[in-house]
Motif scaffolding. Structure first.
Motif, PDB file in Angstrom:
ATOM      1  N   ARG A 117       0.846  -1.118  -0.097  1.00 36.36           N
ATOM      2  CA  ARG A 117       0.036   0.113  -0.023  1.00 36.36           C
ATOM      3  C   ARG A 117       0.885   1.147   0.064  1.00 36.36           C
ATOM      4  N   TYR A 118       2.149   1.124   0.297  1.00 32.99           N
ATOM      5  CA  TYR A 118       2.822   2.361   0.582  1.00 32.99           C
ATOM      6  C   TYR A 118       4.403   1.917   0.561  1.00 32.99           C
ATOM      7  N   ARG A 159      -1.172   2.063 -15.311  1.00 35.24           N
ATOM      8  CA  ARG A 159       0.190   2.567 -15.038  1.00 35.24           C
ATOM      9  C   ARG A 159       0.667   3.757 -16.258  1.00 35.24           C
ATOM     10  N   ARG A 160      -0.471   4.219 -16.982  1.00 35.25           N
ATOM     11  CA  ARG A 160      -0.256   5.492 -17.940  1.00 35.25           C
ATOM     12  C   ARG A 160      -0.204   6.871 -17.142  1.00 35.25           C
ATOM     13  N   LEU A 161       0.824   7.491 -17.375  1.00 38.44           N
ATOM     14  CA  LEU A 161       1.072   8.938 -16.654  1.00 38.44           C
ATOM     15  C   LEU A 161      -0.137   9.760 -16.916  1.00 38.44           C
ATOM     16  N   GLU A 162      -0.888  10.071 -16.048  1.00 42.06           N
ATOM     17  CA  GLU A 162      -1.801  10.902 -16.026  1.00 42.06           C
ATOM     18  C   GLU A 162      -1.561  12.510 -15.929  1.00 42.06           C
ATOM     19  N   LYS A 163      -0.914  12.947 -15.139  1.00 41.03           N
ATOM     20  CA  LYS A 163      -0.080  14.107 -14.780  1.00 41.03           C
ATOM     21  C   LYS A 163       0.905  14.295 -13.920  1.00 41.03           C
ATOM     22  N   LYS A 202      -1.376  -1.578  -7.112  1.00 43.59           N
ATOM     23  CA  LYS A 202      -1.010  -0.828  -8.221  1.00 43.59           C
ATOM     24  C   LYS A 202      -0.507   0.480  -7.848  1.00 43.59           C
ATOM     25  N   LEU A 203       0.796   0.947  -8.575  1.00 45.55           N
ATOM     26  CA  LEU A 203       1.136   2.210  -8.314  1.00 45.55           C
ATOM     27  C   LEU A 203       0.168   3.299  -8.992  1.00 45.55           C
ATOM     28  N   MET A 211      12.129   9.057  -2.082  1.00 41.93           N
ATOM     29  CA  MET A 211      11.130   8.954  -3.049  1.00 41.93           C
ATOM     30  C   MET A 211       9.907   8.328  -2.203  1.00 41.93           C
ATOM     31  N   TYR A 212       8.683   8.623  -2.510  1.00 45.86           N
ATOM     32  CA  TYR A 212       7.608   7.946  -1.900  1.00 45.86           C
ATOM     33  C   TYR A 212       6.646   7.480  -2.887  1.00 45.86           C
ATOM     34  N   ALA A 213       5.984   6.151  -2.666  1.00 46.59           N
ATOM     35  CA  ALA A 213       5.140   5.681  -3.599  1.00 46.59           C
ATOM     36  C   ALA A 213       3.754   5.266  -2.913  1.00 46.59           C
TER      37      ALA A 213
END
Length: 537
Positions: A388-389, A468-472, A425-426, A417-419
């Motif tokens: 989750r993190y 996993r597509r970059l939205e913004k 799913k990322l 970095m923080y995910a």
């Protein structure tokens, strides 16, 4: 002269023999009738050679004393039949009683029938029929109702058995059950029992239950006095949802210590994980454990199984037997993990149940499909084995292949970095402090690479779709340049800290055993910790 010498030698030898100890003294083999209130004969009856004895009959044979109510005494064959309140006494330690008996003094064999009780020291053996070999001290017990031996707190039952008076050793066969007041229960078909040490040896398919522990075995020793057991031949010990199987298992009910050797398999069906090793030790009471040698930890709680290898695992339990129980697992060295969608390596790993956190130390790397993540330390937080993190602390680097066959990589380097994940799913990736970005924008219509975007900023936040597509992208004050591919400076294709460790990455579940370090010079640079200021004198 020769004759005189021989005569003198014979005389001296004869004198020495007279002065020496007597050897091979003949033992009286006869059965003696000591007493009977009445004695009679019937030479025309069914037993013409018998003496009919009635009332307080007593026999003596080579130190053995037998009493009964009546008997047939066959003096010519040195034997007798005894009836009513038969009681045999040998020395101060052995008595044998029953309703009737036959004794052969020549072979020293006795047969006792009906309500038989053999008492020897602290042992009491109950049966319907008992054959007693006085010469060798062997008693064979059997009967339609089976047999029972009581030794202190231990009670053994079986279809038939054998007791040795000299060694105080017992053998039991078929439908054998050993129980005691401590809750122990052993079920088997063959059991050897040492009465003086309370050691039971079971052979063949057997089951042992003691407290919460259960054992399935075919060759084991259990000491009911010390509550310890030695289990051989791939025995299995289980407690609730946890089980352990090994070539050799040592178990102590009192201390809770379980020690396993050779092809150890630990399985937790509740949490759906396993541990394989060549040696392991675990204490049920303290929750302390250790495993090493060819070690593999397996998590099958998710659709895809995770396989992890390291040299050693140590487990520590806090607040055991409470609602606030916590566990720590320290895995070291050469940690390598493989799952189809996730691979990882590091020198050491710490797992904490308190916050469901896994911390990777010393050159940790994580791969997910075409992406790679590394730093000085990586913390991964999970919920029911689902990530989750995650946070990458120190010299963080994220790299992702633009396509499977591409030599171009999207790259982000920063201090930390923080995910953030949703459903495993990322969805968000944050980079904090000294951020450098290399990114290849792609035309959505035909997936053509537009160019190379090089950016420097202090904070970067990327938001991704479930696919996993970059939205913004959001970033603080920054400076950057979008270069056409044909005009991109060569040094901008790779960040200074970029490295792609595909040769380190585990390829399958068997590859986790092959440790491959980073190439020389590719290690993370050592960051010296600041020293505390010295105090003024």
């Amino acid at each position: 002269m020769t004759v005189l010498c021989l005569f003198a030698f014979a005389f001296v030898f004869h004198g020495m023999a007279k002065r020496g100890r007597a050897v091979n003294k003949k033992v009286d083999e006869r059965v003696y009738l000591q007493h009977a209130d009445e004695l009679s004969y019937d030479i025309f009856g069914a037993h013409p050679d018998a003496q009919f004895l009635h009332g307080n009959v007593s026999f003596l044979h080579k130190g053995m004393h037998l009493t009964c109510d009546s008997a047939y005494f066959y003096e010519s064959t040195n034997s007798f039949q005894a009836f009513g309140n038969v009681r045999l006494r040998q020395g101060d330690t052995l008595t044998l009683s029953g309703s009737r008996a036959f004794y052969d003094g020549n072979d020293e064999l006795g047969h006792v029938y009906d309500n038989v009780i053999l008492t020897h020291r602290k042992s009491r053996l109950y049966c319907d029929t008992l054959d007693y070999d006085k010469m060798y001290g062997i008693a064979d017990a059997y009967g339609s109702a089976g047999i029972k031996l009581v030794e202190g707190k231990d009670v053994l039952t079986a279809d038939w058995g054998r007791y040795f008076t000299d060694s105080r050793h017992s053998e039991f066969y078929y439908n054998v059950v050993l129980t005691n007041e401590d809750g122990l229960r052993i079920e088997t078909d063959t059991l050897y029992y040492e009465n003086n040490t309370s050691l039971a040896h079971v052979i063949g398919p057997s089951r042992i239950k003691s407290g919460k522990s259960n054992v399935q075995t075919e060759n084991s020793y259990y000491n009911t006095r010390t509550e310890t057991s030695r289990l051989y031949g791939r025995s299995t010990l289980w407690n609730d949802s946890r089980s352990i199987t090994a070539d050799t298992l040592l178990h102590n009910d009192r201390t809770g210590v379980n020690e396993a050797f050779g092809d150890v398999v630990y399985n937790d069906t509740l949490n759906r994980n396993m541990l394989l090793s060549r040696y392991a030790i675990y204490n049920d009471k303290t929750g302390m454990g250790y495993a090493t040698d060819s070690l593999v930890a397996i998590d099958y709680s998710q659709p895809d199984t995770l396989w992890m290898h390291c040299d050693t695992i140590r487990v520590r339990t806090l607040y055991i037997n409470t609602d606030s129980v916590q566990r720590e697992a320290h895995c070291y060295h050469h940690v390598r993990a493989y799952r189809r969608d996730l691979q990882a390596v590091c020198d050491s790993l710490v797992l904490l149940s308190r916050d469901s956190c896994a911390t990777m130390y010393k050159d940790p790397i994580i791969w997910n499909n075409g992406s790679q993540l590394l730093g000085e330390r990586i913390n991964i937080y999970s919920n029911d084995s689902t990530i989750r993190y995650a946070e990458v602390l120190g010299q963080a680097l994220s790299a992702e292949q633009v396509s499977a066959d591409s030599t171009r990589f999207n790259q982000v380097s920063s201090r930390d970095m923080y995910a953030f994940f949703e459903g495993g799913k990322l969805r968000q990736n944050w980079a904090i402090s000294n951020v450098c970005l290399v990114y290849y924008p792609i035309e959505e219509s035909d997936t053509t690479i537009i160019g190379l975007n090089y950016t420097e900023t202090d904070t970067l936040k990327m938001y991704l779709s479930p696919s996993r597509r970059l939205e913004k992208i959001w970033m603080s004050a920054s400076k950057g340049t979008l270069y056409p591919l044909t005009q991109t400076p060569p040094e901008k294709h790779r960040l200074p800290s970029f490295a792609w460790f595909d040769y380190v990455r585990p390829l399958n579940k068997d590859d986790i055993f092959l440790w491959r370090p980073k190439a020389q010079g590719k290690e993370l640079k050592e960051v010296k910790r600041r020293q505390a200021p010295k105090r003024m004198k």
